[in-house]
Design a protein around this motif. Structure first.
Motif, PDB file in Angstrom:
ATOM      1  N   TYR A   1       0.925  -1.360   0.050  1.00 50.54           N
ATOM      2  CA  TYR A   1      -0.015  -0.083  -0.078  1.00 50.54           C
ATOM      3  C   TYR A   1       0.778   1.519  -0.087  1.00 50.54           C
ATOM      4  O   TYR A   1       1.930   1.161   0.243  1.00 50.54           O
ATOM      5  N   PHE A   2       0.182   2.434  -0.643  1.00 47.96           N
ATOM      6  CA  PHE A   2       1.228   3.501  -0.433  1.00 47.96           C
ATOM      7  C   PHE A   2       0.126   4.813  -0.724  1.00 47.96           C
ATOM      8  O   PHE A   2      -0.624   4.673  -1.522  1.00 47.96           O
ATOM      9  N   GLY A   3       0.507   5.731   0.037  1.00 47.16           N
ATOM     10  CA  GLY A   3       0.077   7.095  -0.115  1.00 47.16           C
ATOM     11  C   GLY A   3       0.593   7.799  -1.636  1.00 47.16           C
ATOM     12  O   GLY A   3       1.917   7.224  -2.040  1.00 47.16           O
ATOM     13  N   VAL A   4      -0.175   8.615  -2.385  1.00 40.52           N
ATOM     14  CA  VAL A   4       0.290   8.725  -3.712  1.00 40.52           C
ATOM     15  C   VAL A   4       1.264   9.969  -3.754  1.00 40.52           C
ATOM     16  O   VAL A   4       1.682  10.449  -4.587  1.00 40.52           O
ATOM     17  N   GLN A   5       1.110  10.871  -2.564  1.00 41.09           N
ATOM     18  CA  GLN A   5       1.691  12.346  -2.949  1.00 41.09           C
ATOM     19  C   GLN A   5       3.221  12.357  -2.934  1.00 41.09           C
ATOM     20  O   GLN A   5       3.743  13.356  -2.927  1.00 41.09           O
ATOM     21  N   LYS A   6       4.050  11.197  -3.089  1.00 38.12           N
ATOM     22  CA  LYS A   6       5.437  11.354  -3.036  1.00 38.12           C
ATOM     23  C   LYS A   6       5.771  11.258  -4.449  1.00 38.12           C
ATOM     24  O   LYS A   6       6.823  11.790  -4.941  1.00 38.12           O
ATOM     25  N   ASN A   7       5.343   9.977  -4.954  1.00 35.28           N
ATOM     26  CA  ASN A   7       6.129   9.731  -6.131  1.00 35.28           C
ATOM     27  C   ASN A   7       5.074   9.472  -7.206  1.00 35.28           C
ATOM     28  O   ASN A   7       5.246   8.968  -8.464  1.00 35.28           O
ATOM     29  N   VAL A   8       3.668   9.548  -6.971  1.00 35.19           N
ATOM     30  CA  VAL A   8       2.635   8.972  -8.037  1.00 35.19           C
ATOM     31  C   VAL A   8       1.462  10.222  -8.263  1.00 35.19           C
ATOM     32  O   VAL A   8       1.174  10.141  -9.760  1.00 35.19           O
ATOM     33  N   ALA A   9       1.307  11.223  -7.615  1.00 31.95           N
ATOM     34  CA  ALA A   9       0.066  12.013  -7.837  1.00 31.95           C
ATOM     35  C   ALA A   9       0.050  13.015  -6.794  1.00 31.95           C
ATOM     36  O   ALA A   9       0.821  12.907  -5.766  1.00 31.95           O
ATOM     37  N   PRO A  10      -0.825  14.069  -7.143  1.00 33.78           N
ATOM     38  CA  PRO A  10      -1.275  14.970  -5.916  1.00 33.78           C
ATOM     39  C   PRO A  10      -1.858  14.123  -4.560  1.00 33.78           C
ATOM     40  O   PRO A  10      -2.228  13.281  -4.774  1.00 33.78           O
ATOM     41  N   ALA A  11      -1.872  14.704  -3.493  1.00 35.30           N
ATOM     42  CA  ALA A  11      -2.274  14.062  -2.100  1.00 35.30           C
ATOM     43  C   ALA A  11      -3.737  13.746  -2.536  1.00 35.30           C
ATOM     44  O   ALA A  11      -4.688  14.578  -2.975  1.00 35.30           O
ATOM     45  N   GLY A  12      -4.216  12.788  -1.515  1.00 34.96           N
ATOM     46  CA  GLY A  12      -5.480  12.454  -1.517  1.00 34.96           C
ATOM     47  C   GLY A  12      -6.088  10.784  -1.233  1.00 34.96           C
ATOM     48  O   GLY A  12      -7.175  11.005  -1.641  1.00 34.96           O
ATOM     49  N   MET A  13      -5.128  10.217  -1.608  1.00 32.16           N
ATOM     50  CA  MET A  13      -5.312   8.624  -1.805  1.00 32.16           C
ATOM     51  C   MET A  13      -4.474   7.863  -1.640  1.00 32.16           C
ATOM     52  O   MET A  13      -3.158   8.169  -1.421  1.00 32.16           O
ATOM     53  N   ALA A  14      -4.715   6.910  -1.126  1.00 32.92           N
ATOM     54  CA  ALA A  14      -3.924   5.448  -1.081  1.00 32.92           C
ATOM     55  C   ALA A  14      -4.123   4.546  -2.290  1.00 32.92           C
ATOM     56  O   ALA A  14      -5.237   4.470  -2.453  1.00 32.92           O
ATOM     57  N   VAL A  15      -3.111   3.645  -2.478  1.00 28.95           N
ATOM     58  CA  VAL A  15      -3.299   2.676  -3.348  1.00 28.95           C
ATOM     59  C   VAL A  15      -2.995   1.342  -2.491  1.00 28.95           C
ATOM     60  O   VAL A  15      -1.944   1.066  -1.940  1.00 28.95           O
TER      61      VAL A  15
END
Length: 362
Positions: free
Chosen positions: A190-204
């Protein structure tokens, strides 16, 4: 307009080409006559966006068919509770505590069962990763939990705990998509997206299907905290973070089409990290406290000879266009987060600035 080099630990910088695409599509996505920000998540246009984003993630990470993907609100911190609420089927789990976020995950899991802290690097202020082969894991653990890259302290796992029959759960918020990853070694990523993936607001969440289907049955989970409910609804149980998912899709296209995939991304990231660490190792002014074998390639921590010089450095760096270099309040010093979107020239120019600062203040 002059863009700065943003070394924030998160939310972090995004690829410039991604931002330009988002800018061009802001008022109207395709021929839809509307922005992604305002379209219904139930529309055919948005359905295509979310499905393509998941398909892109599966391609980039080579996710096996027996793993499910969920786009979940609440960030990684919500996952700290979702993991034990769903997966702690035996009533206990093993946690390796190597920094603040793995400690928070263990604390949260303790509300839902027995947490065994089987290893910790707190004794040396989290400047190393314990030897995973020397850990005595619990016989009755439902899973083993790690935070694979420690954003605050600048460490990372280079070897994974692998115990037959015990799923590995990994928080990969600050290292996902930075290199090829064998998803089959994990029960859940699992990962929060706000570091390497997308703007903040979601986990995958990337979850092995058998673990989802055989979740614990001794507690009643709210629907929004149940992996099966959310994933069976194809991340549409409620209104998802639509724009964040769209932006994630753009970043994944950037990785595929412009970078050339995760092997190429790893080479880029290793080169950036080597440049900065080589300078720190040669410096008589700046120092890095982390055990060299455990150094993160995403978050590089360092200090000058005094807190006063640390403060002076951060102020001078910001003035020169290198922002968000101040270290976390629990550690002090400095931290350069050099995620995927940080270009090589950003690190090159930072090192050049550090050399000049050292000459002037050493």
């Amino acid at each position: 307009m002059s863009r700065v080099y943003n070394f924030s630990a998160g939310p972090s910088m995004l690829p410039e080409s991604v931002l330009r695409t988002a800018q061009a599509e802001l008022l109207e996505y395709g021929t839809s006559g509307q922005s992604v920000m305002e379209m219904s998540h139930r529309s055919a246009v948005y359905d295509a966006i979310i499905k393509e984003t998941e398909a892109s993630l599966r391609r980039v990470l080579s996710i096996p068919d027996n793993y499910k993907v969920g786009f979940i609100q609440g960030g990684a911190s919500t996952q700290f509770a979702m993991v034990p609420m769903n997966l702690m089927t035996t009533g206990e789990a093993d946690y390796l505590v190597t920094g603040q976020f793995s400690g928070k995950a263990a604390q949260e899991a303790g509300k839902f069962g027995k947490v065994n802290i089987v290893a910790s690097s707190k004794d040396k202020n989290f400047t190393y990763i314990p030897d995973v082969d020397a850990v005595e894991y619990s016989r009755n653990a439902s899973y083993i939990h790690i935070c694979e890259n420690n954003t605050i302290y600048g460490t990372r796992y280079t070897k994974l705990p692998q115990v037959a029959g015990v799923p590995l759960v990994a928080d990969m918020s600050s290292c996902i998509l930075s290199r090829p990853t064998d998803v089959s070694k994990y029960g859940l990523v699992y990962f929060g997206v706000q570091k390497n993936v997308a703007p903040a607001g979601m986990a995958v969440a990337i979850l092995r299907e058998d673990l989802m289907e055989n979740a614990r049955t001794d507690i009643a989970r709210p629907a929004m905290l149940d992996y099966k409910t959310l994933i069976d609804a194809e991340s549409m149980y409620n209104t998802p973070p639509c724009y964040t998912i769209y932006m994630m899709g753009l970043v994944l296209k950037w990785i595929e089409n412009e970078v050339g995939g995760l092997a190429a991304m790893e080479a880029r990231n290793n080169a950036k990290a080597k440049l900065l660490y080589d300078f720190l190792d040669a410096s008589e002014f700046f120092t890095n406290p982390v055990n060299p074998a455990d150094r993160s390639i995403m978050n590089v921590t360092f200090t000058s000879p005094s807190p006063e010089l640390d403060k002076k450095f951060c102020a001078a760096a910001a003035e020169a266009g290198f922002v968000n270099l101040k270290g976390h309040r629990s550690v002090g010093g400095m931290r350069a987060s050099i995620y995927n979107a940080m270009p090589a020239e950003g690190v090159e120019q930072l090192v050049a600035f550090m050399k000049e600062f050292e000459k002037a203040n050493g």
